[in-house]
Enzyme design. Structure first.
Site, mmCIF file in Angstrom:
data_model
loop_
_atom_site.group_PDB
_atom_site.id
_atom_site.type_symbol
_atom_site.label_atom_id
_atom_site.label_comp_id
_atom_site.label_asym_id
_atom_site.label_seq_id
_atom_site.Cartn_x
_atom_site.Cartn_y
_atom_site.Cartn_z
ATOM 1 N N HIS A 1 0.816 -1.216 0.000
ATOM 2 C CA HIS A 1 0.000 0.000 0.000
ATOM 3 C C HIS A 1 0.853 1.272 0.000
ATOM 4 C CE1 HIS A 1 0.447 -0.058 4.529
ATOM 5 N NE2 HIS A 1 0.434 1.251 4.333
ATOM 6 N N ASP B 1 -0.793 -7.528 1.356
ATOM 7 C CA ASP B 1 -0.142 -6.225 1.449
ATOM 8 C C ASP B 1 1.377 -6.395 1.585
ATOM 9 O OD1 ASP B 1 0.313 -3.533 1.657
ATOM 10 O OD2 ASP B 1 -0.428 -3.340 3.716
ATOM 11 N N SER C 1 4.278 2.074 8.323
ATOM 12 C CA SER C 1 3.856 1.115 7.299
ATOM 13 C C SER C 1 5.050 0.552 6.535
ATOM 14 C CB SER C 1 2.902 1.781 6.316
ATOM 15 O OG SER C 1 1.675 2.065 6.935
#
Length: 855
Positions: free
Chosen positions: A656, A711, A805
């Site tokens: 992402h 992901d 992330s």
């Protein structure tokens, strides 16, 4: 990141033997004659009563002489062992009260030094000869140094002691003496000596008193910093099996500050490790040791130590031939603290141990008298508290401690509060003569005794928490006072046997949430059965039978035996196609595969720095502590995501991070820069930091930007990086690798330190735990897939956040090797209760990584 274990054999022919016997025969009529006859031995029982056989007598004599010899040997051994002499060396110091220190006493080759040393040695001889337990065994003494006060002499004394007298000699030497005997030498007629103390000395340290090949003497200069290193640093390792020492001095009435800027010696172990010791003295005696160091420390670790006087001694004892560069250190002098503590007034304020955040000096006593306005009470909140001593049980507080309201505090503690019942409070800090720590940082606050926590619940410790945290199942008060005397809501809470209230979805999740295990008592399987990870019960005999009887592989995951088994998705597969019963065999230091493939490509997951700073949760990491952590910067935007180094050319991150949005092509490799070896976001050009671009970005084809399933992404660097102390790859887990519920795992990153906050400059770290998948699915219904795992704390407080992330979820295995358990993916807010972080499960996608990168 949000912070809040023989019968002998028989043989030969049977034969008949004869014995000479005497028998009285009947006299014949012709006269008296004594008859003699030879009788067979087997007829001996028919003759008169006889004495023992000859062989029995001989055997008895042999046994007697053997026993006699044995007894004599034992007595001789006992006598010799009891009188065997042992060399005992004691280090100590004494005070010469009628001498003033002169500069020449610093030079051990000066005439003045030799003259005074001669008097000290004669005084010691007089003293020891007057003590019955010491005099007969005394051999010699040597003086190693002098320092101010009036003059302190540092010495060693050697004794040759019979073994049976060792304990008595050690008891006698440990007493403090004053030389009060009439002098036996003219040179001692005006020589006043007091405070003579000595301590048993490690034989390794004793050797340094006579060997000056690695001995150095340094004196600090006013306003200057003096540097020193181990021999050869940093280009060559320090000497093997060496005994080195550095005598550090400052001017009279000043103290010394010593900092190790770089420290790398052989790792600590129980057998002959290399060790650096710092003493608050010029005599290497244990009761004056400030710290002992071994292993490797990152540059950011707090290795600053203070003396209580103007001298320090640093020793290096090496017992290995391992190649390490050693240390680089600096020291300087500064004024001695004339007053420690004082009077503090006002509504609030702060105070700390002397020289905080450096280690406080030994032999200190500080008292703070705190007074707030008359209509208020006062509380002390300790934000940082480290008063730990090595090899000591915590809680007794007999050495270093803080005393408030008659209660002593010591050890390592999280934030805690101590309150008074008036507007005054006294805080006393004490450190003894030995090991020191970083101490404490505290604030004092005034509060209304009628309402100490306006609009909040008051813990018995004095801490204030929100009312909605009362009886919610979480111990927000360190003394659990917010969870006592509660009435549980049966609709959504479970009542533990200890009366604590816990969320219903915690029942039967495999974790002891109540503390008394009552939430798991009705969940265990019957006797002789095994409870699977998914809750299924199977026969104990089905465990480790090479079959997946549970359906989730948990019955085969922790089998210690290494056997060939049928291949399933839960078994480890060697390169030769053979599958093993052992769980997580890869890179564990043991060749389990016959072709050795489980130990190939294992130059990963090891840190150059073996020491980690103490963890409270979500705090600054040490430099080089997470050498696989990478910072990804987008052009014009700075740090956006994290990544993990898995080889010299490949990174793993979250898919992402590379989704195009708002007209920005994040999927374009040229937009990104990767910084490896980075610790502080404000120091991109620091030594050891490497900058790289991307050759390509590969997102998983099945990535769903709505559900965040799959992901994961891999990125190829535009050129390889060289591994260093701050840049190293992390190990990738096999597809069969398991990370069980409750396992401690580390999350790291430069993300926001709180929800809606700002990013961190220093790389943050936090220890979190794997959460049972069933529990997680109940918290995040219809949101999890097999490619996801929940890690965190259900009560929140520590979690990844925006900017983390793509970063690593690092699992440190028993041998110290670290595996990439997950990739930071998504979550509902940051560090919220019952909303744990969700991470991409790397083991499930291991084959995909191999396919795309070859790693």
């Amino acid at each position: 990141m949000k912070s809040n274990r023989a019968q002998k054999g028989r043989g030969g022919k049977k034969h008949l033997s004869t014995e000479l016997k005497y028998s009285h025969q009947s006299q014949n009529i012709n006269g008296f004659e004594e008859g003699v006859e030879f009788l067979p031995a087997n007829n001996s029982r028919k003759v008169e009563k006889r004495g023992p056989k000859r062989w029995i007598v001989l055997l008895a004599l042999v046994i007697f002489f053997i026993l006699l010899s044995l007894m004599v040997g034992i007595l001789v051994w006992h006598f010799n062992s009891q009188n065997a002499r042992m060399q005992k060396i004691f280090n100590g110091y004494l005070r010469i009260t009628n001498e003033n220190f002169i500069d020449a006493y610093e030079n051990s080759n000066s005439t003045e030094f030799a003259n005074l040393a001669s008097k000290v040695k004669e005084a010691l001889k007089v003293l020891y000869n007057g003590i019955p337990a010491l005099g007969p065994f005394y051999k010699e003494s040597g003086v190693t140094a002098f320092s101010e006060g009036s003059v302190i002499a540092y010495y060693w004394s050697e004794f040759s002691v019979p073994q049976y007298m060792v304990e008595e000699v050690e008891r006698a030497i440990s007493k403090e003496y004053v030389l009060s005997l009439p002098p036996r030498s003219r040179s001692l007629q005006s020589f006043n000596v007091a405070s003579i103390v000595a301590f048993p000395t490690d034989a390794r340290t004793a050797q340094t008193t006579r060997d000056n090949s690695c001995s150095f003497s340094l004196h600090a200069r006013s306003g200057e910093v003096t540097r020193f290193t181990t021999p050869g640093f940093p280009d060559s390792p320090y000497p093997a099996r060496a005994r080195c020492q550095w005598v550090l001095r400052g001017d009279a009435d000043l103290v010394l500050s010593l900092t190790f800027e770089s420290f790398d010696v052989a790792a600590c172990d129980d057998i002959g490790s290399d060790v650096v010791t710092v003493y608050d003295s010029l005599s290497p005696v244990e009761p004056r040791a400030v710290v002992q160091l071994c292993g490797t420390y990152p540059p950011s670790y707090n290795l600053t130590f203070l003396s209580s006087q103007n001298v320090m001694l640093v020793t290096l004892i090496t017992n290995t031939v391992r190649r390490h560069p050693g240390f680089k250190a600096v020291f300087f002098q500064l004024p001695k603290m004339t007053e420690c503590g004082g009077r503090l007034t006002g509504v609030q304020g702060t105070f700390s141990t002397p020289y905080y955040p450096g280690h406080y000096p030994p032999n200190m006593d500080c008292t703070w008298d705190i007074e707030v306005p008359r209509d208020k009470n006062v509380k002390i909140r300790f934000k940082i508290f480290y008063l730990v001593e090595p090899n000591k049980n915590l809680g007794t507080c007999t050495k270093d401690y803080v005393e408030i309201n008659g209660e002593k505090f010591c050890g390592q503690k999280p934030q805690f509060v101590v309150s008074s019942r008036s507007n005054k409070i006294t805080v006393h800090f004490h450190s003894d003569r030995s090991y020191t720590d970083t101490g404490f940082f505290a604030e004092y606050l005034s509060y209304d005794s009628r309402d100490p926590c306006p609009g909040m619940f008051t813990c018995k410790t004095g801490r204030c928490i929100a009312h909605n945290l009362r009886c919610d199942g979480w111990a927000d008060c360190t003394d659990f006072s917010d969870e006592l005397d509660c009435v549980c809501n049966s609709t959504y809470q479970f009542t533990c046997k200890n009366k604590f209230c816990k969320p219903l979805f915690w029942v039967c999740d495999g974790l002891n949430d109540c503390g008394d295990n009552s939430d798991e008592l009705q969940c265990s399987c019957p006797a002789q059965t095994f409870r699977c990870g998914n809750g299924k019960c199977i026969s104990e005999s089905q465990k480790c039978d090479k079959r997946d009887n549970c359906g989730d592989g948990s019955d085969e995951a922790k089998c210690n035996s290494v056997e060939t088994v049928p291949c399933t998705k839960y078994t480890y597969k060697c390169l030769n196609g053979v599958c093993l019963s052992k769980g997580n065999p890869e890179c564990d230091g043991k060749n389990d595969c016959s072709d050795g493939s489980d130990e190939k490509n294992c130059d990963c997951g090891l840190r150059s720095f073996s020491k980690q700073s103490r963890i409270v949760g979500g705090q600054n990491s040490d430099e080089g502590e997470w050498p696989w952590q990478v910072s990804l910067h987008a052009e014009g935007q700075g740090h956006l995501c994290g990544a993990s180094l898995i080889s010299s050319t490949w990174l793993v991150s979250a898919a992402h991070c590379f989704v195009d949005e708002l007209g920005i092509r994040y999927s374009e490799p040229s937009l990104w820069k990767a910084y490896l070896g980075l610790h502080d976001q404000s120091k991109h050009s620091a030594t050891g930091v490497e900058e790289r671009g991307f050759k390509q970005i590969i997102r998983h084809a099945a990535f769903n930007d709505f559900t965040f399933d799959y992901d994961i992404a891999v990125m190829e660097l535009d050129k390889p990086v060289e591994f260093s102390t701050v840049i190293r790859p992390i190990c990738l887990p096999d597809s069969s690798h398991t990370f069980p519920a409750g396992k401690a795992i580390w999350v790291t990153g430069w993300g926001h330190t709180q929800e809606g906050g700002t990013g961190a400059l220093i790389l943050q770290k936090g220890e979190i735990r794997v959460i049972n998948q069933t529990t997680c699915e109940s918290l995040l219904p219809n949101q999890l897939t097999p490619r996801m795992m929940c890690v965190g704390f259900l009560n929140g407080g520590i979690d990844a956040c925006q900017g983390d992330s793509g970063g690593p979820l690092s699992s440190v295995e028993n041998d110290g090797r670290t595996f990439l358990a997950g990739v930071v993916s998504w979550g509902e807010g940051c560090a919220r209760r019952n909303k744990p972080g969700v991470y991409t499960r790397v083991s499930v996608l291991r084959n995909w990584i191999k396919e795309k990168t070859g790693v």
